[in-house]
Design a protein around this motif. Structure first.
Motif, PDB file in Angstrom:
ATOM      1  N   VAL A  41       0.846  -1.196   0.000  1.00 54.19           N
ATOM      2  CA  VAL A  41       0.000   0.000   0.000  1.00 54.19           C
ATOM      3  C   VAL A  41       0.882   1.247   0.000  1.00 54.19           C
ATOM      4  N   THR A  42       1.911   1.234   0.819  1.00 56.91           N
ATOM      5  CA  THR A  42       2.832   2.367   0.879  1.00 56.91           C
ATOM      6  C   THR A  42       3.519   2.596  -0.455  1.00 56.91           C
ATOM      7  N   ALA A  43       3.897   1.487  -1.123  1.00 52.01           N
ATOM      8  CA  ALA A  43       4.615   1.607  -2.391  1.00 52.01           C
ATOM      9  C   ALA A  43       3.708   2.029  -3.535  1.00 52.01           C
ATOM     10  N   VAL A  44       2.479   1.497  -3.565  1.00 56.28           N
ATOM     11  CA  VAL A  44       1.607   1.737  -4.716  1.00 56.28           C
ATOM     12  C   VAL A  44       0.760   2.990  -4.526  1.00 56.28           C
ATOM     13  N   VAL A  45       0.063   3.097  -3.391  1.00 56.78           N
ATOM     14  CA  VAL A  45      -0.792   4.266  -3.153  1.00 56.78           C
ATOM     15  C   VAL A  45       0.100   5.404  -2.676  1.00 56.78           C
ATOM     16  N   GLY A  46       0.795   5.986  -3.614  1.00 59.77           N
ATOM     17  CA  GLY A  46       1.754   7.025  -3.273  1.00 59.77           C
ATOM     18  C   GLY A  46       1.336   8.389  -3.772  1.00 59.77           C
ATOM     19  N   ALA A  47       2.322   9.246  -3.927  1.00 62.40           N
ATOM     20  CA  ALA A  47       2.059  10.623  -4.342  1.00 62.40           C
ATOM     21  C   ALA A  47       1.408  10.689  -5.706  1.00 62.40           C
ATOM     22  N   GLY A  48       1.571   9.629  -6.511  1.00 60.50           N
ATOM     23  CA  GLY A  48       0.971   9.629  -7.836  1.00 60.50           C
ATOM     24  C   GLY A  48      -0.535   9.783  -7.819  1.00 60.50           C
ATOM     25  N   ILE A  49      -1.178   9.370  -6.722  1.00 61.99           N
ATOM     26  CA  ILE A  49      -2.634   9.479  -6.647  1.00 61.99           C
ATOM     27  C   ILE A  49      -3.077  10.936  -6.690  1.00 61.99           C
ATOM     28  N   LEU A  50      -2.256  11.846  -6.192  1.00 63.33           N
ATOM     29  CA  LEU A  50      -2.608  13.265  -6.176  1.00 63.33           C
ATOM     30  C   LEU A  50      -2.617  13.860  -7.574  1.00 63.33           C
ATOM     31  N   GLY A  51      -1.940  13.210  -8.520  1.00 63.10           N
ATOM     32  CA  GLY A  51      -1.912  13.697  -9.885  1.00 63.10           C
ATOM     33  C   GLY A  51      -2.960  13.080 -10.783  1.00 63.10           C
ATOM     34  N   LEU A  52      -3.746  12.135 -10.265  1.00 60.80           N
ATOM     35  CA  LEU A  52      -4.727  11.451 -11.114  1.00 60.80           C
ATOM     36  C   LEU A  52      -5.838  12.380 -11.632  1.00 60.80           C
ATOM     37  N   PRO A  53      -6.423  13.264 -10.796  1.00 63.18           N
ATOM     38  CA  PRO A  53      -7.413  14.197 -11.368  1.00 63.18           C
ATOM     39  C   PRO A  53      -6.814  15.071 -12.469  1.00 63.18           C
ATOM     40  N   LYS A 177       9.041  -1.612   9.143  1.00 59.78           N
ATOM     41  CA  LYS A 177       7.621  -1.999   9.165  1.00 59.78           C
ATOM     42  C   LYS A 177       6.748  -0.972   9.877  1.00 59.78           C
ATOM     43  N   GLY A 178       7.231  -0.375  10.957  1.00 63.69           N
ATOM     44  CA  GLY A 178       6.450   0.642  11.650  1.00 63.69           C
ATOM     45  C   GLY A 178       6.289   1.897  10.819  1.00 63.69           C
ATOM     46  N   VAL A 179       7.375   2.331  10.179  1.00 61.62           N
ATOM     47  CA  VAL A 179       7.335   3.509   9.315  1.00 61.62           C
ATOM     48  C   VAL A 179       6.399   3.263   8.141  1.00 61.62           C
ATOM     49  N   SER A 180       6.480   2.053   7.579  1.00 64.98           N
ATOM     50  CA  SER A 180       5.656   1.722   6.427  1.00 64.98           C
ATOM     51  C   SER A 180       4.174   1.638   6.795  1.00 64.98           C
ATOM     52  N   LEU A 181       3.878   1.093   7.958  1.00 61.47           N
ATOM     53  CA  LEU A 181       2.491   1.015   8.415  1.00 61.47           C
ATOM     54  C   LEU A 181       1.905   2.412   8.579  1.00 61.47           C
ATOM     55  N   LEU A 182       2.660   3.293   9.216  1.00 64.02           N
ATOM     56  CA  LEU A 182       2.202   4.670   9.387  1.00 64.02           C
ATOM     57  C   LEU A 182       1.985   5.342   8.031  1.00 64.02           C
ATOM     58  N   ALA A 183       2.907   5.104   7.101  1.00 69.31           N
ATOM     59  CA  ALA A 183       2.782   5.690   5.765  1.00 69.31           C
ATOM     60  C   ALA A 183       1.548   5.173   5.048  1.00 69.31           C
ATOM     61  N   ALA A 184       1.262   3.868   5.192  1.00 68.36           N
ATOM     62  CA  ALA A 184       0.075   3.295   4.549  1.00 68.36           C
ATOM     63  C   ALA A 184      -1.201   3.916   5.103  1.00 68.36           C
ATOM     64  N   ILE A 185      -1.257   4.109   6.416  1.00 63.99           N
ATOM     65  CA  ILE A 185      -2.425   4.743   7.039  1.00 63.99           C
ATOM     66  C   ILE A 185      -2.588   6.170   6.534  1.00 63.99           C
ATOM     67  N   MET A 186      -1.474   6.881   6.434  1.00 67.87           N
ATOM     68  CA  MET A 186      -1.518   8.258   5.943  1.00 67.87           C
ATOM     69  C   MET A 186      -2.015   8.320   4.499  1.00 67.87           C
ATOM     70  N   SER A 187      -1.576   7.372   3.658  1.00 67.01           N
ATOM     71  CA  SER A 187      -1.986   7.405   2.250  1.00 67.01           C
ATOM     72  C   SER A 187      -3.486   7.208   2.111  1.00 67.01           C
ATOM     73  N   ILE A 188      -4.041   6.301   2.889  1.00 72.24           N
ATOM     74  CA  ILE A 188      -5.494   6.098   2.867  1.00 72.24           C
ATOM     75  C   ILE A 188      -6.198   7.333   3.419  1.00 72.24           C
ATOM     76  N   GLY A 189      -5.606   7.946   4.445  1.00 71.16           N
ATOM     77  CA  GLY A 189      -6.199   9.133   5.061  1.00 71.16           C
ATOM     78  C   GLY A 189      -6.286  10.307   4.110  1.00 71.16           C
ATOM     79  N   TYR A 190      -5.177  10.643   3.423  1.00 65.28           N
ATOM     80  CA  TYR A 190      -5.238  11.817   2.552  1.00 65.28           C
ATOM     81  C   TYR A 190      -6.032  11.528   1.278  1.00 65.28           C
ATOM     82  N   ALA A 191      -6.091  10.257   0.858  1.00 63.00           N
ATOM     83  CA  ALA A 191      -6.953   9.916  -0.276  1.00 63.00           C
ATOM     84  C   ALA A 191      -8.421  10.135   0.094  1.00 63.00           C
ATOM     85  N   ALA A 192      -8.790   9.743   1.327  1.00 60.98           N
ATOM     86  CA  ALA A 192     -10.169   9.937   1.787  1.00 60.98           C
ATOM     87  C   ALA A 192     -10.503  11.423   1.881  1.00 60.98           C
TER      88      ALA A 192
END
Length: 443
Positions: A41-53, A177-192
């Motif tokens: 999730v951290t690797a795929v749902v990245g900053a690129g999502i912000l450029g999709l619109p 793993k802890g850093v990555s977990l936090l990053a994954a949560i953040m990516s879902i959060g800002y996407a929402a």
């Protein structure tokens, strides 16, 4: 921690160290399946999502939706191929992308075909995430303390780089793993937040919103379309680290690592489908062809929510930067220890990792063209490692029957991936050239 080292004579008559139990990718193999989920999730749902619109505004509703859906299907399939090929030779694991390339194409050709492409993806991601982290942090401060808006973006990117100097000293992939977990949560959060805020603003403030494509000229529309395709390609970048993530999962003949890895990939791709679909549609619907290349910049109210979203992006790219950079550290340290005979240890890591982070940071500060970088890098580098290289490897190693499902699916992915790799960098380069006319370095 003690490390057993195997000394073998190399082809030049010297001594070669086997540092596999020290290198970042192979030092620890006790990851769980859910580590795979949040790493991916951290690797795929990245900053690129912000450029999709923005990509949708360049390609239009229909074309953009088709490219997005096809990209999801193709990369989901090619991800499965990589997971399956990780242990396709009994008793051997291809822990790194170049190692799989060597098996498929030969020791020398395979390494030099795959390694530069993977390295380019990871370097490009580091550059874009440096830009993204700095711009997102600046936007956060501008909204909370407007006086900070007068400070250059350079200073915020520099702060991001300084943080990476520290976090980059994490010894191995599993220690992230802890850093990555936090990053994954953040990516879902800002996407929402991007989805809900765009939807709400779209409902109440859509006067004057127009659709279609951005450029008024035919040539501009063509370049924009190509850049949009590259931006979408950039959003599917996890393949370049998939084998390295799988290498951290334990494996036995009775329970190969592919089962745990694939479970995590499926979870990640469900998250990808939800996040990408909602953000791209809502962002383009709310702002039309005038949406910014980072959709969060288009969001203006409420200020505290947009500031929170930008801070989430900043935290996310800190972790995502590390997920993509750890394989680079592994390559550098493997070469210095096994080929050059340097002693493995903390001094080596501090020096080589700090030099790399500094170099990537300098480039990020110099050319922060977010939209153009996505299009240029997405097509030029990411299309290969995510779209067609796994399919080529599958055809070479498994030799599926002509016109069978895997033969057909692989060739479709290869053809579309080649077109993406060839055409979309043209659009990205055009976008950068246009932006460069009004840009001053280190601004």
């Amino acid at each position: 921690m003690s490390h057993q080292q195997d000394y073998r004579g190399n082809e030049n008559g010297g001594q070669r160290i086997d540092a596999s139990n020290w290198l970042p990718i192979t030092a620890s193999r006790n990851a769980k399946w859910y580590y795979s989920a949040f790493h991916n999730v951290t690797a795929v749902v990245g900053a690129g999502i912000l450029g999709l619109p923005y990509a949708m505004s360049q390609t239009g509703w229909f074309s953009g939706s088709v490219v997005l859906v096809l990209s999801w299907l193709i990369t989901f399939y090619s991800f499965w191929q990589l997971v399956e090929m990780h242990e396709m030779v009994p008793g051997k694991r291809f822990d790194r992308y170049p190692e799989l390339g060597q098996h498929c194409f030969g020791p020398k050709l395979g390494y030099w075909v795959v390694m530069p492409q993977q390295l380019a993806v990871q370097v490009a991601t580091g550059i874009v995430y440096g830009v993204t982290g700095g711009k997102s942090l600046k936007k956060c401060f501008e909204l909370i303390w407007p006086a900070w808006g007068d400070y250059r973006t350079t200073y915020f990117i520099l702060f991001f780089v300084c943080l990476q100097f520290v976090i980059s000293q994490a010894p191995n992939f599993n220690s992230l793993k802890g850093v990555s977990l936090l990053a994954a949560i953040m990516s879902i959060g800002y996407a929402a937040i991007a989805f809900f805020a765009s939807t709400i603003q779209g409902v109440h403030h859509r006067e004057g919103v127009s659709y279609g494509v951005r450029s008024p000229t035919v040539s501009g529309q063509v370049f924009d379309f190509l850049n949009g395709c590259g931006t979408i390609a950039f959003a599917f970048a996890g393949h370049s680290v998939s084998l390295e993530i799988q290498a951290t999962i334990p494996s036995t003949p009775e329970k190969p690592s592919k089962y745990a890895m694939w479970k995590g990939v499926v979870v990640a791709y469900v998250v990808v489908a939800v996040c990408y679909g909602t953000v791209s549609v809502a962002g383009y619907w709310a702002y039309g062809k005038h949406v910014e290349d980072d959709v969060l910049i288009s969001l203006m109210r409420p200020a505290w929510l947009i500031a929170l979203a930008n801070f989430m992006v900043f935290v996310h790219v800190i972790g995502s930067y590390q997920v993509f950079t750890m394989p680079v550290f592994d390559q550098i340290e493997q070469y210095l220890v096994e080929e050059r005979g340097l002693a493995p240890g903390r001094p080596l890591r501090i020096i080589c990792r700090s030099i790399y982070v500094a170099a990537i940071g300098f480039v990020s500060i110099s050319v922060p063209f977010f939209g153009g970088l996505l299009g240029l890098f997405g097509g030029l580098f990411f299309a290969s490692t995510s779209y067609f290289m796994p399919c080529i490897m599958w055809l070479v190693t498994h030799k599926p029957k002509k016109m069978s499902f895997h033969w057909t699916a692989s060739w479709i992915s290869i053809v579309l991936g080649f077109l993406l790799a060839f055409l979309s960098p043209i659009g990205g380069a055009y976008t950068i050239i246009v932006a460069f006319k009004t840009y001053s370095f280190f601004s």
